[in-house]
Design a protein around this motif. Structure first.
Motif, PDB file in Angstrom:
ATOM      1  N   LEU A 178       0.834  -1.201   0.000  1.00 43.45           N
ATOM      2  CA  LEU A 178       0.000   0.000   0.000  1.00 43.45           C
ATOM      3  C   LEU A 178       0.863   1.243   0.000  1.00 43.45           C
ATOM      4  CD1 LEU A 178      -2.747   1.405   0.189  1.00 43.45           C
ATOM      5  CD2 LEU A 178      -2.598   1.193   2.677  1.00 43.45           C
ATOM      6  N   ALA A 179       1.887   1.260   0.861  1.00 42.52           N
ATOM      7  CA  ALA A 179       2.775   2.420   0.925  1.00 42.52           C
ATOM      8  C   ALA A 179       3.480   2.654  -0.401  1.00 42.52           C
ATOM      9  CB  ALA A 179       3.801   2.230   2.050  1.00 42.52           C
ATOM     10  N   LEU A 180       3.979   1.582  -1.017  1.00 49.85           N
ATOM     11  CA  LEU A 180       4.701   1.720  -2.279  1.00 49.85           C
ATOM     12  C   LEU A 180       3.774   2.179  -3.401  1.00 49.85           C
ATOM     13  CD1 LEU A 180       6.967  -1.459  -2.144  1.00 49.85           C
ATOM     14  CD2 LEU A 180       7.649   0.910  -1.723  1.00 49.85           C
ATOM     15  N   ILE A 181       2.571   1.643  -3.450  1.00 50.41           N
ATOM     16  CA  ILE A 181       1.640   2.024  -4.502  1.00 50.41           C
ATOM     17  C   ILE A 181       1.179   3.462  -4.336  1.00 50.41           C
ATOM     18  CG2 ILE A 181      -0.659   1.576  -5.453  1.00 50.41           C
ATOM     19  CD1 ILE A 181      -0.157  -1.397  -4.836  1.00 50.41           C
ATOM     20  N   THR A 182       0.914   3.887  -3.109  1.00 52.07           N
ATOM     21  CA  THR A 182       0.481   5.275  -2.911  1.00 52.07           C
ATOM     22  C   THR A 182       1.576   6.249  -3.307  1.00 52.07           C
ATOM     23  OG1 THR A 182       1.196   5.277  -0.582  1.00 52.07           O
ATOM     24  CG2 THR A 182      -1.094   4.686  -1.025  1.00 52.07           C
ATOM     25  N   SER A 183       2.826   5.824  -3.200  1.00 55.24           N
ATOM     26  CA  SER A 183       3.921   6.722  -3.584  1.00 55.24           C
ATOM     27  C   SER A 183       4.060   6.830  -5.093  1.00 55.24           C
ATOM     28  CB  SER A 183       5.248   6.233  -2.984  1.00 55.24           C
ATOM     29  OG  SER A 183       5.700   5.054  -3.632  1.00 55.24           O
ATOM     30  N   VAL A 184       3.552   5.825  -5.832  1.00 58.66           N
ATOM     31  CA  VAL A 184       3.655   5.823  -7.287  1.00 58.66           C
ATOM     32  C   VAL A 184       2.407   6.406  -7.927  1.00 58.66           C
ATOM     33  CG1 VAL A 184       3.861   4.357  -9.342  1.00 58.66           C
ATOM     34  CG2 VAL A 184       5.209   3.852  -7.294  1.00 58.66           C
ATOM     35  N   ASP A 185       1.238   5.928  -7.500  1.00 56.92           N
ATOM     36  CA  ASP A 185      -0.013   6.367  -8.108  1.00 56.92           C
ATOM     37  C   ASP A 185      -1.135   6.260  -7.095  1.00 56.92           C
ATOM     38  OD1 ASP A 185      -1.989   7.130  -9.852  1.00 56.92           O
ATOM     39  OD2 ASP A 185      -2.097   5.217 -10.907  1.00 56.92           O
ATOM     40  N   GLY A 186      -1.098   7.114  -6.096  1.00 56.84           N
ATOM     41  CA  GLY A 186      -2.092   7.062  -5.039  1.00 56.84           C
ATOM     42  C   GLY A 186      -3.499   7.341  -5.495  1.00 56.84           C
ATOM     43  N   ARG A 187      -3.655   8.002  -6.633  1.00 59.23           N
ATOM     44  CA  ARG A 187      -4.987   8.357  -7.088  1.00 59.23           C
ATOM     45  C   ARG A 187      -5.731   7.169  -7.677  1.00 59.23           C
ATOM     46  NH1 ARG A 187      -5.840  14.352  -8.914  1.00 59.23           N
ATOM     47  NH2 ARG A 187      -7.918  13.609  -8.400  1.00 59.23           N
ATOM     48  N   SER A 188      -5.014   6.073  -7.936  1.00 56.85           N
ATOM     49  CA  SER A 188      -5.694   4.887  -8.444  1.00 56.85           C
ATOM     50  C   SER A 188      -6.636   4.281  -7.408  1.00 56.85           C
ATOM     51  CB  SER A 188      -4.671   3.836  -8.877  1.00 56.85           C
ATOM     52  OG  SER A 188      -3.947   3.353  -7.765  1.00 56.85           O
TER      53      SER A 188
ATOM     54  N   TYR B  99      -4.862   8.919  -2.491  1.00 55.69           N
ATOM     55  CA  TYR B  99      -3.756   9.276  -1.606  1.00 55.69           C
ATOM     56  C   TYR B  99      -2.887  10.341  -2.269  1.00 55.69           C
ATOM     57  CZ  TYR B  99      -4.892   5.055   1.055  1.00 55.69           C
ATOM     58  OH  TYR B  99      -5.528   4.099   1.803  1.00 55.69           O
ATOM     59  N   ILE B 100      -2.600  11.382  -1.545  1.00 59.27           N
ATOM     60  CA  ILE B 100      -1.739  12.440  -2.060  1.00 59.27           C
ATOM     61  C   ILE B 100      -0.558  12.639  -1.104  1.00 59.27           C
ATOM     62  CG2 ILE B 100      -3.670  13.594  -3.205  1.00 59.27           C
ATOM     63  CD1 ILE B 100      -3.644  15.697  -0.963  1.00 59.27           C
ATOM     64  N   ASN B 101       0.564  13.089  -1.672  1.00 61.69           N
ATOM     65  CA  ASN B 101       1.726  13.407  -0.846  1.00 61.69           C
ATOM     66  C   ASN B 101       2.380  14.683  -1.358  1.00 61.69           C
ATOM     67  OD1 ASN B 101       3.574  12.740  -3.005  1.00 61.69           O
ATOM     68  ND2 ASN B 101       3.311  10.575  -2.487  1.00 61.69           N
ATOM     69  N   ALA B 102       3.509  15.024  -0.794  1.00 64.78           N
ATOM     70  CA  ALA B 102       4.159  16.295  -1.121  1.00 64.78           C
ATOM     71  C   ALA B 102       4.616  16.367  -2.568  1.00 64.78           C
ATOM     72  CB  ALA B 102       5.352  16.525  -0.179  1.00 64.78           C
ATOM     73  N   GLU B 103       4.713  15.239  -3.258  1.00 67.17           N
ATOM     74  CA  GLU B 103       5.180  15.234  -4.641  1.00 67.17           C
ATOM     75  C   GLU B 103       4.066  14.982  -5.655  1.00 67.17           C
ATOM     76  OE1 GLU B 103       8.376  12.454  -4.892  1.00 67.17           O
ATOM     77  OE2 GLU B 103       9.771  13.710  -3.744  1.00 67.17           O
ATOM     78  N   THR B 104       2.824  14.922  -5.188  1.00 71.96           N
ATOM     79  CA  THR B 104       1.710  14.713  -6.108  1.00 71.96           C
ATOM     80  C   THR B 104       1.530  15.966  -6.964  1.00 71.96           C
ATOM     81  OG1 THR B 104       0.602  13.270  -4.502  1.00 71.96           O
ATOM     82  CG2 THR B 104      -0.727  14.124  -6.327  1.00 71.96           C
ATOM     83  N   GLU B 105       1.687  15.821  -8.264  1.00 72.23           N
ATOM     84  CA  GLU B 105       1.679  16.974  -9.167  1.00 72.23           C
ATOM     85  C   GLU B 105       0.318  17.239  -9.794  1.00 72.23           C
ATOM     86  OE1 GLU B 105       4.705  16.149 -12.017  1.00 72.23           O
ATOM     87  OE2 GLU B 105       6.360  16.499 -10.609  1.00 72.23           O
ATOM     88  N   THR B 106      -0.627  16.351  -9.598  1.00 67.77           N
ATOM     89  CA  THR B 106      -1.915  16.473 -10.279  1.00 67.77           C
ATOM     90  C   THR B 106      -2.974  17.200  -9.456  1.00 67.77           C
ATOM     91  OG1 THR B 106      -2.507  14.272  -9.484  1.00 67.77           O
ATOM     92  CG2 THR B 106      -1.535  14.436 -11.696  1.00 67.77           C
TER      93      THR B 106
ATOM     94  N   ASN C 175      12.049   5.201   0.173  1.00 70.38           N
ATOM     95  CA  ASN C 175      11.903   6.292   1.134  1.00 70.38           C
ATOM     96  C   ASN C 175      10.543   6.929   0.859  1.00 70.38           C
ATOM     97  OD1 ASN C 175      14.465   5.904   2.270  1.00 70.38           O
ATOM     98  ND2 ASN C 175      15.423   7.180   0.703  1.00 70.38           N
ATOM     99  N   ILE C 176       9.532   6.467   1.544  1.00 73.77           N
ATOM    100  CA  ILE C 176       8.145   6.795   1.229  1.00 73.77           C
ATOM    101  C   ILE C 176       7.678   8.023   2.007  1.00 73.77           C
ATOM    102  CG2 ILE C 176       5.798   5.897   1.140  1.00 73.77           C
ATOM    103  CD1 ILE C 176       7.844   4.435  -0.649  1.00 73.77           C
ATOM    104  N   LEU C 177       7.080   8.957   1.282  1.00 72.42           N
ATOM    105  CA  LEU C 177       6.530  10.150   1.905  1.00 72.42           C
ATOM    106  C   LEU C 177       5.192   9.837   2.569  1.00 72.42           C
ATOM    107  CD1 LEU C 177       7.161  12.670  -1.028  1.00 72.42           C
ATOM    108  CD2 LEU C 177       8.500  12.455   1.081  1.00 72.42           C
ATOM    109  N   THR C 178       4.851  10.607   3.593  1.00 62.58           N
ATOM    110  CA  THR C 178       3.541  10.463   4.218  1.00 62.58           C
ATOM    111  C   THR C 178       2.462  10.781   3.195  1.00 62.58           C
ATOM    112  OG1 THR C 178       4.372  11.027   6.415  1.00 62.58           O
ATOM    113  CG2 THR C 178       2.013  11.329   6.031  1.00 62.58           C
ATOM    114  N   ALA C 179       1.445   9.914   3.125  1.00 62.14           N
ATOM    115  CA  ALA C 179       0.352  10.092   2.172  1.00 62.14           C
ATOM    116  C   ALA C 179      -0.962  10.288   2.916  1.00 62.14           C
ATOM    117  CB  ALA C 179       0.260   8.888   1.236  1.00 62.14           C
ATOM    118  N   TYR C 180      -1.839  11.085   2.326  1.00 67.76           N
ATOM    119  CA  TYR C 180      -3.120  11.417   2.946  1.00 67.76           C
ATOM    120  C   TYR C 180      -4.253  10.992   2.017  1.00 67.76           C
ATOM    121  CZ  TYR C 180       0.020  14.333   5.698  1.00 67.76           C
ATOM    122  OH  TYR C 180       1.060  14.765   6.491  1.00 67.76           O
TER     123      TYR C 180
END
Length: 307
Positions: free
Chosen positions: A110-120, A219-226, A166-171
């Motif tokens: 879950l952590a890895l997927i949210t860091s790649v494409d949390g909006r899925s 899920y969004i994090n500090a690097e979510t560009e969308t 190194n996974i960022l906190t996701a919301y």
């Protein structure tokens, strides 16, 4: 049933790899089917109701419960049943092949997927998300069982791609966007009086993509560009499960934000992710992608739609 011959796989070069995309797409498809299942369940009325009961009418002509349910079955029934069968097939495969999936593995994925494409994940129940991650892990473990990846290759991959872990906190965030501050404040007032965030988002939000999902943007994090940076900034300061204040967005509209879940960021050590990496590299060695349907014959799976 074996889908690959046992072999040692050596590292092919220093090229930096990304997390796999094909298994992620499989997961997204499974999650989408799960969302449809939830939707149908939500719409399904009390079973005690009669099939000829009138649920609507037009110009005095009735639309019956049976007509409604038949239309829903034609629209989404195949996908929902496919999801149910595939989940059962994967659980059966886990028993036959002795596959174990731990809560820690699910949380890592879950952590890895949210860091790649949390909006899925948007529009999906949190627990359903974890259940579908479990099914995908079973599939991957069965498929990669006969592919041998040596420890040196796994270690080398980790060292070259350590930043991926190194996974960022996701919301897990939901939003309601409206044109004016006054409308936003009115929405906040309705929420304070007990109105459902989900229902208000569907009724009021001008962000159509998320409105249809009750405001959920995944899920969004500090690097979510969308997303608008103001949304992440507000989400990162909110308490889980609490509605936030009105936030002005870059386009001049306003948003109310709800944080449904927080996945705390962390740096995963080599020992924590080595089996994940080994499985990822093994999946890449397979000649073609394999879906749960490949196991139907083995487990004598049958369904309403035939072959």
């Amino acid at each position: 049933m074996k889908y690959g011959q046992g072999r040692n796989v050596q590292e092919t070069g220093p090229q930096k790899r990304r997390l796999k995309t094909k298994p992620l797409l499989v997961l997204i498809g499974i999650l989408l089917a799960s969302n449809i299942l939830w939707f149908v369940g939500w719409l399904t009325p009390d079973k005690s109701k009669q099939p000829d009961e009138e649920v609507a009418s037009v110009a005095g002509e009735a639309i019956t419960r049976a007509q409604w349910m038949t239309a829903m079955e034609k629209e989404v029934g195949r996908e929902v049943l496919l999801d149910l069968v595939n989940n059962k097939v994967m659980e059966t495969a886990a028993k036959k092949y002795g596959i174990k999936v731990t809560d820690e593995e699910i949380e890592l994925e879950l952590a890895l997927i949210t860091s790649v494409d949390g909006r899925s994940h948007s529009g999906l129940d949190i627990e359903q998300t974890r259940q579908k991650i479990r099914s995908n892990l079973i599939l991957e473990k069965v498929l990669s069982n006969d592919v041998v990846i040596d420890d040196a290759t796994v270690k080398s991959f980790y060292e070259k791609n350590e930043s991926l872990y190194n996974i960022l906190t996701a919301y897990r965030t939901s939003i309601i966007t409206v044109p004016t501050k006054e409308e936003a404040e009115q929405a906040v007032d309705e929420l304070s009086k007990g109105s459902s965030f989900d229902a208000l988002a569907k009724e009021l939000s001008t962000d159509l993509a998320s409105a249809s999902l009750g405001g959920d943007i995944g899920y969004i994090n500090a690097e979510t560009e969308t997303i608008d940076p103001a949304i992440y900034k507000a989400a990162s300061k909110q308490k889980e499960g609490k509605d936030g204040d009105v936030v002005e967005l870059q386009d001049g509209t306003y948003a109310i934000i709800l944080v449904n879940e927080v996945v705390e960021g962390r740096a995963f050590s080599y020992d924590e992710v080595k089996e994940h990496i080994r499985r990822e590299l093994a999946i890449e060695q397979l000649p073609q992608s394999v879906s749960p349907e490949a196991f139907w014959k083995e487990f004598d799976a049958k369904w309403f739609y035939g072959k």
